[in-house]
Motif scaffolding. Structure first.
Motif, short mmCIF file in Angstrom:
data_model
loop_
_atom_site.label_atom_id
_atom_site.label_comp_id
_atom_site.label_asym_id
_atom_site.label_seq_id
_atom_site.Cartn_x
_atom_site.Cartn_y
_atom_site.Cartn_z
N GLN A 93 -7.53 20.76 11.26
CA GLN A 93 -8.63 21.54 10.71
C GLN A 93 -9.11 21.01 9.36
OE1 GLN A 93 -6.70 25.35 10.45
NE2 GLN A 93 -8.15 26.24 11.90
N HIS A 94 -8.15 20.63 8.51
CA HIS A 94 -8.51 20.36 7.12
C HIS A 94 -8.01 19.03 6.59
CE1 HIS A 94 -9.76 24.54 6.90
NE2 HIS A 94 -8.63 24.85 7.50
N GLY A 95 -7.51 18.17 7.45
CA GLY A 95 -7.05 16.88 6.96
C GLY A 95 -8.24 16.10 6.40
N ILE A 96 -7.98 15.31 5.37
CA ILE A 96 -9.07 14.54 4.75
C ILE A 96 -8.80 13.07 5.04
CG2 ILE A 96 -10.19 13.90 2.59
CD1 ILE A 96 -9.19 16.73 1.56
N TYR B 159 -4.36 11.30 -6.60
CA TYR B 159 -5.69 11.27 -5.98
C TYR B 159 -6.13 12.67 -5.55
CZ TYR B 159 -6.66 6.28 -5.42
OH TYR B 159 -6.99 4.97 -5.64
N TYR B 160 -5.49 13.72 -6.10
CA TYR B 160 -5.77 15.08 -5.63
C TYR B 160 -7.27 15.40 -5.58
CZ TYR B 160 -5.08 20.08 -5.00
OH TYR B 160 -5.11 21.36 -4.50
N ASP B 161 -7.96 15.01 -6.69
CA ASP B 161 -9.39 15.34 -6.72
C ASP B 161 -10.24 14.28 -6.04
OD1 ASP B 161 -8.68 16.52 -9.98
OD2 ASP B 161 -9.06 17.73 -8.20
N ARG B 162 -9.72 13.07 -5.99
CA ARG B 162 -10.54 11.97 -5.47
C ARG B 162 -10.49 11.92 -3.94
NH1 ARG B 162 -13.21 7.63 -7.23
NH2 ARG B 162 -12.83 5.53 -6.42
N GLN B 163 -9.30 11.93 -3.42
CA GLN B 163 -9.15 11.93 -1.96
C GLN B 163 -7.75 12.44 -1.61
OE1 GLN B 163 -8.73 8.26 0.50
NE2 GLN B 163 -10.65 8.92 1.45
N SER B 164 -7.64 13.75 -1.63
CA SER B 164 -6.37 14.34 -1.25
C SER B 164 -6.16 14.11 0.24
CB SER B 164 -6.45 15.85 -1.53
OG SER B 164 -5.19 16.41 -1.54
N HIS B 165 -4.94 14.11 0.71
CA HIS B 165 -4.78 13.97 2.17
C HIS B 165 -5.02 15.30 2.87
CE1 HIS B 165 -0.68 15.47 1.41
NE2 HIS B 165 -0.50 15.60 2.71
N ILE B 166 -4.77 16.38 2.13
CA ILE B 166 -5.13 17.71 2.59
C ILE B 166 -5.09 18.64 1.39
CG2 ILE B 166 -2.77 18.42 3.22
CD1 ILE B 166 -4.10 19.91 5.64
N MET C 140 0.87 -1.17 0.00
CA MET C 140 0.00 0.00 0.00
C MET C 140 0.91 1.23 0.00
SD MET C 140 -3.30 0.60 2.41
CE MET C 140 -2.86 1.92 3.51
N ILE C 141 0.88 1.97 -1.09
CA ILE C 141 1.85 3.05 -1.32
C ILE C 141 1.18 4.40 -1.16
CG2 ILE C 141 3.51 4.02 -2.95
CD1 ILE C 141 4.22 1.19 -2.48
N GLY C 142 1.85 5.30 -0.47
CA GLY C 142 1.35 6.67 -0.36
C GLY C 142 2.49 7.64 -0.67
N GLY D 71 0.03 17.49 -2.63
CA GLY D 71 -0.12 16.43 -3.63
C GLY D 71 -0.40 15.13 -2.91
N THR D 72 -1.20 14.30 -3.51
CA THR D 72 -1.47 12.99 -2.92
C THR D 72 -1.50 11.97 -4.05
OG1 THR D 72 -2.90 14.15 -1.35
CG2 THR D 72 -3.00 11.74 -1.36
N ARG D 73 -0.40 11.28 -4.17
CA ARG D 73 -0.38 10.16 -5.10
C ARG D 73 -0.41 8.91 -4.24
NH1 ARG D 73 1.65 10.17 -10.19
NH2 ARG D 73 2.90 8.33 -9.72
N LYS D 74 -1.25 7.97 -4.59
CA LYS D 74 -1.31 6.74 -3.78
C LYS D 74 -2.04 5.67 -4.56
CE LYS D 74 -5.33 8.58 -1.32
NZ LYS D 74 -6.07 8.63 -0.05
N ASN D 75 -2.19 4.52 -3.93
CA ASN D 75 -2.91 3.43 -4.61
C ASN D 75 -4.01 2.85 -3.74
OD1 ASN D 75 -1.50 1.97 -2.71
ND2 ASN D 75 -0.50 0.58 -4.15
#
Lengths: 687, 341
Positions: A483-486, A404-411, A336-338, A378-382
């Motif tokens: 405050q803004h973590g996703i 995953y910026y639009d799908r599920q960014s980490h912030i 599982m890569i982040g 930026g959030t690249r992951k799998n």
């Protein structure tokens, strides 16, 4: 390692002997009378000290102290400060400073980190930054640690304490110094620093390049040991990094320009970001700082004035293998890569004025504007995080590592602006009595305003005794991740309020004999609106109250022997559970001897004892084992146009010292091991 | 459009317009630049060589001791070299120096005046030939008989500067008490009397030739001192000031009776003296160099005797100042502040 160490020491012993044999006792009594003893000389031949004495319970560690301790990193110095214990968390083996029982877990945002008075805390976590990667000390002139609340002067996060790293100016360096160091865990460093004049400008410059493979202690069991998921435990820590540090300090008349650079590359993930061993994870962080200041303490009759503008750019880019290949029954064949990345800018402008026109009063005003911008993430992951376990999101690009910026960014990017103003008056209302009152108002663009006062009553009771009574309120700003973590299981909450703390302290400073100084401080504090995850999101919940004391003593036992020691105790209770908050030691003691012998040699053995660490509520493991470690440093320094050597062994008796792992749930049952016996050897040459 | 672009474009336009004439013209220009450059480099080399010439007849002799005082001597030598604008040969001498070897070296380098630092440095020069002048520094005081033939820059801060400082902290000051040993500080007392007179202060001088007498005198001083107008001056004097009896007494009495006391020793400020003046080493080096240059230019004549320290920095104890009700705010030009936290 052991054999190498012994060989190193044997190599050094003859040097020590020859040093003793060669040195002839030349005496120059006049110099002692004119310049004072060694302690005074080193201060007197250095640079100007700041006259801004804000009464607080503080510890100052000078460059001389750092050398005697044999400390090569800030963490080693912080462990010797009374009331402070340096602990670790699994992710990045990040060093967290527990001050007076206030524990940040797993981040450490209750401590404000300053460099030359300018905050360098990361906006994402609110602490010194996940990829902090240590701080070298060759270019550090002084470290000031204030225990207790400092928001009345410093604002946010001066909650449990404030650490101010003061870098060397041209006057502190005076010449050119080259240095190199090698030690255990393939640790290697080389540096050069120069202090001098270029025309009318004082120039100080510093460059250091180094790296380490990190202590490869073994984690016997990690989060997946004994479960259906594959585990890489038992396995070694991933603790190495490459480092570049640089600094420039230019001073001309009342102006000062500074620039700094801190790069940590190829930094490891410790025991794994998610407490699953990760031997391939790597992080890079880069911090660029620049500041310009102008100050004139005698701008006009009774007035002093100054201003500072600073800029900081910090980025953290990472690649993690959060869970190993084979996780979730083969759903993640490559693991599982982040790959989170964050870039931020901090722009701060401030001005201050001092006024001494009212008899008996010493006023200080200040105001400022900060623009804090996490401008790119930026959030690249799998994987996709859900309220349950993370899913491998095969529906999205076949489970590959993608953006995953639009799908599920980490912030997402976020910007915060802050305006503040403060005032402080030192009122000498009677002979030997001073009352300092201060107030600061901060107005944040995202969470509103907060006002923090402080009061300090100082009584010079006699020639040898000073007593202080201090009260202060401080706040910790919610970090951007809070405050803004996703994150569906730990979601950000923009409506968070700051955490608050109120502290009452009594401190005594007693010159018991001309060669003995004793300090005692007692404290009680209460924190409220502590931010933690409740359900699936961050909320202001709960609080804790605590009390304790710190006792320190320094004894110049002879002309060539100085003993320094301290003992701290604390007890903190969580308001919700009425149980011990756990993790921080109830008892902590430190003692060091500095023994100077013929030929300019200095031998400094030191002992550190950490005891009675209870577990967090709900953690049924036995109490964390107490430990004590012994370090010895031997050094020589003959001054300019001379070589200097230092050799140090840390954890001489190979103690199995461990810091507690998270308790709820328990992922690393055997806790986090500290490095076993290690050595380093250092050579410097001064022009 | 940045500057590089403009230059490139202009050059290419010129080459198109008249290639040959431009080429010849450029060659001439380049040739001239080359000559000019050579001249500049040559002059720089000559100047550098001149700068690196060992300084015209001056050498420094200092004791080979460890830190922290070694750094002090290094700074002094830095100041000397700054003033003479040249490198100055310096000799570190141990406990058993080779007199002949160093004397021969001095002759070889045509040294005509030696700056001797520290008592050991000065002791060494007594064995040198009479025609080599000596300027001494890094000592507090030497027997008057020896000082007659050489110029001695003492580390004792100038009384005039001390009194001036006292008056900025305590404008109402009228009397300054001092206890001294005539064998050590008679010369300083002569300067002090003049300085006090010039500043409208009454200097009350007490002689003491041993510690017991000194103690009794200090006790008398405190018994009769008026905190409004009186101040006490502690000298650098091994007979009358010691760390175990005199200093604790003075600290205790001065605090209890709110009497201003200042010292010539900077360590006393850390213990509680209101202020002291301590050496600015690079500046001392400059003064020593001037003395040596003066000796050379005057052909061996020049000032003799003891000179007090004027290259000073200020150390202040702000806790003591607070206790005495002295307002320091706004006077933030102190070089050294105690207590340190």
């Amino acid at each position: 390692m052991t054999r190498t160490g012994i060989k190193l020491f044997c190599a050094l012993l003859p040097l020590a002997w020859t040093g003793t044999a060669i040195a002839q006792p030349l005496v120059e009594e006049d110099l002692a009378m004119a310049y004072g003893d060694k302690a005074t000389v080193s201060i007197a031949t250095g640079s100007q000290l700041d006259l801004r004495r804000a009464p607080a319970v503080a510890t100052v560690i000078t460059a001389g102290d750092i050398k005697a301790m044999g400390a090569t990193d800030l963490d080693e110095v912080m462990e010797t400060v009374p009331g402070v214990h340096v602990s670790r968390v699994a992710a990045n083996y990040f060093s967290t400073y527990m001050i007076r029982g206030i524990v940040g877990n797993p981040t450490n945002p209750q401590v404000l980190m300053l460099q030359n008075g300018i905050p360098v805390n990361d906006l994402y976590r609110g602490d010194k930054g996940q990829s902090w990667g240590g701080l070298p000390l060759e270019n550090v002139a002084r470290i000031e640690v204030i225990r207790g609340p400092g928001s009345a002067l410093y604002g946010a996060d001066a909650f449990a304490g404030v650490i101010n790293i003061i870098t060397k100016t041209a006057a502190d360096i005076q010449g050119t110094e080259f240095g190199a160091r090698a030690g255990s865990f393939n640790t290697r460093d080389a540096w050069v620093q120069h202090g001098g004049k270029l025309g009318a400008v004082d120039v100080a410059a510093y460059l250091r390049v180094g790296g380490t493979d990190g202590s490869k202690e073994t984690i016997a069991r990690d989060r997946f040991s004994g479960t259906a998921n594959p585990s890489l435990a038992p396995g070694p820590l991933n603790n190495g990094y490459d480092a570049v540090d640089a600094g420039l300090d230019l001073a001309y008349d009342k102006w000062r320009l500074r620039a700094g650079y801190k790069l940590r590359d190829d930094a490891g993930t410790g025991a794994g970001i998610a407490s699953a061993l990760d031997p391939v994870g790597r992080e890079k962080s880069e911090r660029i700082t620049a500041d310009v200041s102008w100050s004139d303490p005698r701008f006009a009759r009774d007035w002093g004035l100054g201003f500072t503008g600073s800029y900081l750019h910090y980025l953290e880019h990472a690649h993690y293998q959060l869970f190993p290949p084979g996780f979730a029954a083969g759903a993640f064949p490559n693991g599982m890569i982040g790959e989170p990345s964050r870039d931020q800018r901090q722009l701060r402008l401030s001005a201050f004025a001092t006024y001494a026109g009212f008899t008996g009063h010493s006023l200080r005003f200040g105001a400022g504007h900060d623009d804090l911008n996490l401008y790119k993430t930026g959030t690249r992951k799998n994987y996709l995080l859900t309220a349950g376990a993370p899913s491998n999101d095969l529906a999205f690009n076949g489970g590959a590592v993608v953006d995953y910026y639009d799908r599920q960014s980490h912030i997402l990017p976020h910007r915060r602006k802050l305006d503040y103003a403060y005032v402080q008056d030192e009122w000498n209302f009677a002979r030997d009595w001073t009352l300092t009152a201060g107030l600061r108002r901060d107005i944040y663009s995202d969470f509103g305003g907060t006002t923090n006062p402080r009061l300090a009553l100082v009584w010079d009771a006699s020639l040898n005794l000073t007593a202080k009574l201090l009260y202060g309120q401080a706040f910790r700003a919610p970090s951007f991740t809070e405050q803004h973590g996703i994150n569906p299981v730990a979601d950000g909450n923009p409506a968070l309020k700051p955490e608050t703390i109120r502290t009452l302290e009594a401190a005594f400073s007693w010159q018991a004999r001309h060669d003995t100084q004793i300090n005692l401080s007692l404290f009680r504090h209460r924190t409220q609106d502590v931010i933690a995850v409740v359900g699936t999101a961050f909320a202001n919940t709960g609080g804790q109250h605590g009390s304790g004391m710190e006792l320190e003593a320094t004894w110049d036992a002879g002309r060539n022997l100085r003993l320094t020691g301290n003992y701290a105790r604390q007890r903190s209770i969580d308001d919700a559970t009425q149980a011990d908050t756990g993790l921080a030691p109830h008892h902590h003691a430190y003692i060091r001897a500095d023994w100077r012998f013929a030929g300019g040699w200095l031998l400094s053995p030191q002992v550190n004892w950490v005891a009675e660490r209870k577990r967090a509520f709900g953690d049924t493991r036995p109490e964390v084992a107490d430990y004590s470690t012994v370090d010895i440093t031997l050094r020589t320094n003959r001054g300019t146009k001379q070589w200097g050597f230092a050799a140090s062994v840390r954890n001489l008796f190979n103690a199995d010292a461990r810091e507690p792992s998270l308790g709820n749930p328990v992922y690393i049952p055997d806790d986090l091991p500290l490095p076993r016996r290690s050595f380093y050897l250092q050579a410097t040459y001064s022009l | 459009m940045n500057l590089t672009n403009v230059i490139t474009q202009t050059a290419s336009w010129q080459s198109i317009a008249g290639l040959r004439s431009v080429t010849f013209h450029w060659r001439g220009v380049v040739a001239r630049w080359r000559t000019a450059l050579c001249c500049v480099i040559g002059m720089t080399l000559i100047a550098a060589a001149a700068a690196l010439q060992p300084g015209r007849g001056i050498a420094v002799i200092y004791p080979d001791i460890g830190e922290p005082y070694r750094g002090v001597f290094a700074r002094i030598i830095e100041g000397i070299e700054q003033q003479t604008r040249s490198r100055v040969p310096s000799f570190a001498i141990g406990a058993n120096p080779n007199m002949q070897e160093i004397a021969a070296e001095l002759r070889r380098q045509d040294i005509r005046v030696v700056i001797a630092l520290g008592r050991n440095g000065l002791k060494f020069t007594s064995g040198l030939e009479r025609d080599i002048g000596v300027v001494a520094g890094g000592v507090l005081s030497i027997p008057e008989a020896d000082a007659r033939n050489i110029s001695v820059h003492s580390l004792a801060p100038d009384p005039g500067l001390l009194f001036a400082r006292l008056q900025t902290f305590m404008p109402a000051a009228k009397r300054v008490f001092v206890v001294y040993d005539p064998k050590q500080n008679a010369w300083l007392m002569r300067l002090a009397r003049e300085a006090a007179r010039a500043r409208g202060l009454e200097l009350v001088v007490n002689e003491a030739s041993d510690l017991k007498t000194a103690l009794l005198i200090y006790q008398d001083i405190f018994a009769g001192a008026d905190p409004q107008y009186d101040a006490l001056w502690l000298l650098q004097d091994s007979t009358t000031v010691d760390e175990t009896s005199v200093l604790p007494l003075v600290l205790r009495e001065a605090w209890g009776r709110n009497i201003v006391f200042f010292s010539s020793s900077v360590t006393h400020v850390r213990r509680g003296a209101l202020f002291s003046l301590y050496p600015d080493n690079v500046e001392i080096g400059r003064h020593l160099a001037n003395s040596a240059l003066g000796y050379l230019s005057s052909g061996g004549q020049g000032p003799r005797g003891m000179v007090s320290l004027k290259a000073v920095r200020l150390a202040v104890n702000v806790r003591t100042a607070g206790h005495l009700g002295i307002n320091l705010a706004g006077r933030q030009n102190f070089d050294l502040v105690f207590p340190e936290q």
